[in-house]
Structure formats: structure tokens, C-alpha cells
Design an enzyme around this catalytic site. Structure first.
Site, PDB file in Angstrom:
ATOM      1  NE  ARG A  56      38.580 -25.600  21.006  1.00  0.00           N
ATOM      2  CZ  ARG A  56      39.678 -24.876  20.827  1.00  0.00           C
ATOM      3  NH1 ARG A  56      40.326 -24.959  19.672  1.00  0.00           N
ATOM      4  NH2 ARG A  56      40.138 -24.092  21.789  1.00  0.00           N
ATOM      5  CG  HIS A 131      34.424 -21.952  20.971  1.00  0.00           C
ATOM      6  ND1 HIS A 131      35.422 -22.799  20.547  1.00  0.00           N
ATOM      7  CD2 HIS A 131      34.901 -21.350  22.084  1.00  0.00           C
ATOM      8  CE1 HIS A 131      36.462 -22.709  21.352  1.00  0.00           C
ATOM      9  NE2 HIS A 131      36.170 -21.846  22.314  1.00  0.00           N
ATOM     10  CB  CYS A 132      32.655 -27.326  19.450  1.00  0.00           C
ATOM     11  SG  CYS A 132      31.511 -27.163  18.065  1.00  0.00           S
ATOM     12  CB  ALA A 133      36.306 -27.860  16.105  1.00  0.00           C
ATOM     13  CB  THR A 139      28.524 -24.948  19.006  1.00  0.00           C
ATOM     14  OG1 THR A 139      29.907 -24.967  19.398  1.00  0.00           O
ATOM     15  CG2 THR A 139      27.957 -23.555  19.210  1.00  0.00           C
TER      16      THR A 139
END
Length: 243
Positions: A56, A131-133, A139
């Protein structure tokens, strides 16, 4: 049950027979929502995860997203950000799954250093969580590259990616609750419909474009500056029958 939305062993999902990828090494999820709660840390410990790769951008993060990581767990922040210029280039152009796949490659090519940092982190000993959001786009492309590097067939990579569709209602509901400028309201914001989906054709097109332009995932990651020894280290720990 994990408290992380969209959490899974990506290798097991893409390669259930462990023909190419070892289970228990490469995990993916959406961002944590538990704040200072110890729940996300419990998920990491239960799965032997010692490295968390957070894709992120700074304006998406909140203090305490990961609480206080346990000793031996490192959060590696390497923003794979869409950025203003990319967003402008793609404004009005994301119409279907193929467009989304091309967008993924543009995003990846625009952040070569971030990709290289992520791969180096993934090559460290122990389990790794990406992970991202939402755990879908950034991802998804990062996980696809790593799975492909292990020799997982494209169809397996696609099957892992599309599993995110099951979690999207919960993901969007939690994103809308974020007390933050980046909170997502899918009912009021002008968001291309395909961004709100996880279509098989998106990651399939991304993989096709990577192969067409760079030969394969290794060729693309090398182009991004990932060292041969880093690729070898990741394979050594994550390929089936090794490590």
C-alpha cells in the site's frame, strides 16, 4: 479461522497437489482491520509467517494497522502505487478484463524498485504474507509473478486470483468503514465496474503480456532489477520438493 479477510495459502490454492509450489510459504490477504488487536499477529504465528510485504501507499495506511508485530516478524513496506500519472493514463480505459490485465502490467512496470524489494523480502527464510488494501490487484499481480516463477501453470495462477471474488463484498464493506481519506464507497464513487471484480481474464492477460514482452516472470523480474541469487533463494525455499 483467520481474522484477515481474503487470507489464504496462495501456493496451495494455485497448486493443490504441491506439484510446483510448497504450501505454507506464500500467503496473501487484504489489509488488516483489527487495529491494535493481537488477532492478525495470531494468524501470522499460526502459519509461520515471519515477513509481511505491504504494497500500500502511505496515504492508505493507518497507525496500528498491524498493531505491534511479534519479535521475529518484519513488516516490509514497499508501495506498489497506481500513482497520479498512471491513473490519468487509464482514466476511462478500464472497460473489461483485458484492460485490467494491461493496467496491472503498466502498474508493475511503473514500480520496478518496489517489485524488486518485494521479491527480496519474499526470498527471506520463513513464510511470507503479501497484501495491499483489498488483496486483489497489487497483491494479485505480485503473487502471480511469484507463483509463475515457481512454474505454477497459468491456469493455477488464475484459479488463485479468482478466489478473491468470494471475499469482495466483505472487503468493500470494510474499506468503506475506514476512517481515512482513502475509504472506499462503491455506491457513490465513480469506479470502473471491472475494478470491483476479480475476473479470470485480467490475470490471464497480465501473464500473457508478461510472457509476450519479457519471456516469462523471471525475465520480467530480472528486468525490474531482481538479482539472480534472489530468484534462486526464493525458488530454493518455495519450490515443491525443495527447502
Amino acid at each position: 479461522m483467520s481474522t484477515l479477510i481474503n487470507f489464504r495459502d496462495a501456493a496451495a490454492a494455485a497448486d493443490p497437489g504441491a506439484v510446483h509450489a510448497r504450501p505454507g510459504v506464500l500467503f496473501r490477504s487484504a489489509q488488516p482491520y483489527d487495529g491494535p488487536s493481537a488477532a492478525p499477529q495470531k494468524t501470522l504465528a499460526e502459519n509461520g509467517i515471519t515477513t509481511v510485504i505491504d504494497l500500500r501507499g502511505p496515504d492508505e495506511c493507518l497507525d496500528g494497522d498491524w498493531g505491534r508485530p511479534e519479535p521475529g516478524v518484519e513488516i516490509v513496506r514497499t508501495p506498489l502505487d497506481t500513482g497520479f500519472e498512471i491513473s490519468q493514463r487509464w482514466a476511462g480505459e478500464l472497460r473489461d478484463a483485458a484492460d485490467l490485465g494491461a493496467f496491472y502490467l503498466d502498474m508493475a512496470q511503473s514500480s520496478p524498485q518496489a517489485l524488486a524489494v518485494a521479491v527480496r523480502a519474499a526470498a527471506r527464510p520463513g513464510g511470507v504474507l503479501i497484501h495491499c488494501a483489498a488483496g486483489k490487484d497489487r497483491t494479485g499481480l505480485m503473487t502471480a509473478l511469484l507463483l509463475s516463477l515457481l512454474g505454477v501453470p497459468d491456469q493455477g495462477v488464475v484459479e488463485d486470483y479468482t478466489r478473491t471474488a468470494e471475499a469482495l463484498p466483505a472487503i468493500f464493506a470494510r474499506l468503506a468503514e475506514r476512517p481515512h481519506a482513502q475509504a472506499l464507497n462503491t455506491e457513490t464513487m465513480d469506479i470502473p465496474e471491472v475494478i470491483l471484480q476479480a475476473p479470470a481474464g485480467a490475470i490471464a492477460e497480465f501473464l500473457r503480456l508478461v510472457a509476450e514482452r519479457f519471456g516469462d516472470a523471471e525475465g520480467f523480474l530480472t528486468h525490474c532489477g531482481v538479482e539472480p541469487e534472489t530468484l534462486q533463494a526464493f525458488r530454493a525455499k518455495a519450490e515443491a520438493g525443495r527447502g
